[in-house]
Design a protein around this motif. Structure first.
Motif, PDB file in Angstrom:
ATOM      1  N   MET A   1      40.670 -21.125  11.905  1.00  0.00           N
ATOM      2  CA  MET A   1      42.037 -21.048  11.362  1.00  0.00           C
ATOM      3  C   MET A   1      42.872 -20.041  12.142  1.00  0.00           C
ATOM      4  O   MET A   1      44.044 -20.278  12.413  1.00  0.00           O
ATOM      5  CB  MET A   1      41.994 -20.692   9.874  1.00  0.00           C
ATOM      6  N   ALA A   2      42.287 -18.928  12.520  1.00  0.00           N
ATOM      7  CA  ALA A   2      43.018 -17.913  13.289  1.00  0.00           C
ATOM      8  C   ALA A   2      43.426 -18.460  14.650  1.00  0.00           C
ATOM      9  O   ALA A   2      44.542 -18.225  15.123  1.00  0.00           O
ATOM     10  CB  ALA A   2      42.161 -16.659  13.446  1.00  0.00           C
ATOM     11  N   MET A   3      42.526 -19.219  15.275  1.00  0.00           N
ATOM     12  CA  MET A   3      42.855 -19.814  16.577  1.00  0.00           C
ATOM     13  C   MET A   3      43.959 -20.854  16.439  1.00  0.00           C
ATOM     14  O   MET A   3      44.859 -20.929  17.278  1.00  0.00           O
ATOM     15  CB  MET A   3      41.598 -20.429  17.200  1.00  0.00           C
ATOM     16  N   ALA A   4      43.914 -21.640  15.368  1.00  0.00           N
ATOM     17  CA  ALA A   4      44.958 -22.641  15.137  1.00  0.00           C
ATOM     18  C   ALA A   4      46.296 -21.969  14.896  1.00  0.00           C
ATOM     19  O   ALA A   4      47.335 -22.419  15.406  1.00  0.00           O
ATOM     20  CB  ALA A   4      44.581 -23.526  13.961  1.00  0.00           C
ATOM     21  N   MET A   5      46.312 -20.888  14.141  1.00  0.00           N
ATOM     22  CA  MET A   5      47.561 -20.159  13.885  1.00  0.00           C
ATOM     23  C   MET A   5      48.108 -19.547  15.176  1.00  0.00           C
ATOM     24  O   MET A   5      49.312 -19.530  15.405  1.00  0.00           O
ATOM     25  CB  MET A   5      47.333 -19.058  12.837  1.00  0.00           C
ATOM     26  N   ALA A   6      47.231 -19.051  16.025  1.00  0.00           N
ATOM     27  CA  ALA A   6      47.673 -18.485  17.305  1.00  0.00           C
ATOM     28  C   ALA A   6      48.298 -19.564  18.161  1.00  0.00           C
ATOM     29  O   ALA A   6      49.309 -19.330  18.838  1.00  0.00           O
ATOM     30  CB  ALA A   6      46.500 -17.832  18.022  1.00  0.00           C
ATOM     31  N   GLU A   7      47.729 -20.765  18.135  1.00  0.00           N
ATOM     32  CA  GLU A   7      48.281 -21.877  18.917  1.00  0.00           C
ATOM     33  C   GLU A   7      49.652 -22.282  18.393  1.00  0.00           C
ATOM     34  O   GLU A   7      50.574 -22.525  19.167  1.00  0.00           O
ATOM     35  CB  GLU A   7      47.326 -23.060  18.873  1.00  0.00           C
ATOM     36  N   VAL A   8      49.802 -22.339  17.068  1.00  0.00           N
ATOM     37  CA  VAL A   8      51.099 -22.676  16.466  1.00  0.00           C
ATOM     38  C   VAL A   8      52.125 -21.619  16.825  1.00  0.00           C
ATOM     39  O   VAL A   8      53.268 -21.924  17.166  1.00  0.00           O
ATOM     40  CB  VAL A   8      50.962 -22.830  14.934  1.00  0.00           C
ATOM     41  N   THR A   9      51.729 -20.357  16.768  1.00  0.00           N
ATOM     42  CA  THR A   9      52.642 -19.260  17.107  1.00  0.00           C
ATOM     43  C   THR A   9      53.094 -19.378  18.559  1.00  0.00           C
ATOM     44  O   THR A   9      54.275 -19.206  18.870  1.00  0.00           O
ATOM     45  CB  THR A   9      51.952 -17.901  16.871  1.00  0.00           C
ATOM     46  N   THR A  10      52.184 -19.689  19.453  1.00  0.00           N
ATOM     47  CA  THR A  10      52.531 -19.851  20.866  1.00  0.00           C
ATOM     48  C   THR A  10      53.497 -21.016  21.052  1.00  0.00           C
ATOM     49  O   THR A  10      54.468 -20.912  21.803  1.00  0.00           O
ATOM     50  CB  THR A  10      51.263 -20.078  21.705  1.00  0.00           C
ATOM     51  N   ASP A  11      53.238 -22.125  20.363  1.00  0.00           N
ATOM     52  CA  ASP A  11      54.135 -23.279  20.452  1.00  0.00           C
ATOM     53  C   ASP A  11      55.521 -22.924  19.935  1.00  0.00           C
ATOM     54  O   ASP A  11      56.529 -23.314  20.516  1.00  0.00           O
ATOM     55  CB  ASP A  11      53.575 -24.467  19.662  1.00  0.00           C
ATOM     56  N   MET A  12      55.599 -22.178  18.852  1.00  0.00           N
ATOM     57  CA  MET A  12      56.895 -21.772  18.292  1.00  0.00           C
ATOM     58  C   MET A  12      57.634 -20.850  19.259  1.00  0.00           C
ATOM     59  O   MET A  12      58.845 -20.943  19.406  1.00  0.00           O
ATOM     60  CB  MET A  12      56.705 -21.075  16.937  1.00  0.00           C
ATOM     61  N   GLU A  13      56.900 -19.962  19.916  1.00  0.00           N
ATOM     62  CA  GLU A  13      57.534 -19.073  20.889  1.00  0.00           C
ATOM     63  C   GLU A  13      58.134 -19.885  22.034  1.00  0.00           C
ATOM     64  O   GLU A  13      59.232 -19.573  22.512  1.00  0.00           O
ATOM     65  CB  GLU A  13      56.519 -18.067  21.424  1.00  0.00           C
ATOM     66  N   ASP A  14      57.428 -20.926  22.459  1.00  0.00           N
ATOM     67  CA  ASP A  14      57.950 -21.790  23.527  1.00  0.00           C
ATOM     68  C   ASP A  14      59.223 -22.503  23.086  1.00  0.00           C
ATOM     69  O   ASP A  14      60.188 -22.614  23.849  1.00  0.00           O
ATOM     70  CB  ASP A  14      56.901 -22.823  23.948  1.00  0.00           C
TER      71      ASP A  14
END
Length: 63
Positions: free
Chosen positions: A11-24
């Motif tokens: 779940m932490a890895m998935a949240m980090a990926e979502v955060t990165t996508d949002m930053e982009d």
């Protein structure tokens, strides 16, 4: 216990990926805003220059 930790890590890895996508996405939107402001500024500058031109504007064949 190991399954709980694995789920939490996943779940932490998935949240980090979502955060990165949002930053982009936010960065792309910010770049679009900067480009829009530059285009509006350029248009205003051209309008200001052409508005103060004395006399009529010659046709392209008269240059």
């Amino acid at each position: 216990m190991a399954e709980v930790i694995l789920v939490e890590v996943t779940m932490a890895m998935a949240m980090a990926e979502v955060t990165t996508d949002m930053e982009d996405i936010v960065m792309a939107l910010a770049m679009e805003d900067i480009i829009s402001v530059a285009a509006i500024t350029a248009t205003a500058l051209v309008a200001g220059i052409t508005r103060h031109t004395d006399g009529r504007t010659p046709a392209s064949t008269e240059w």
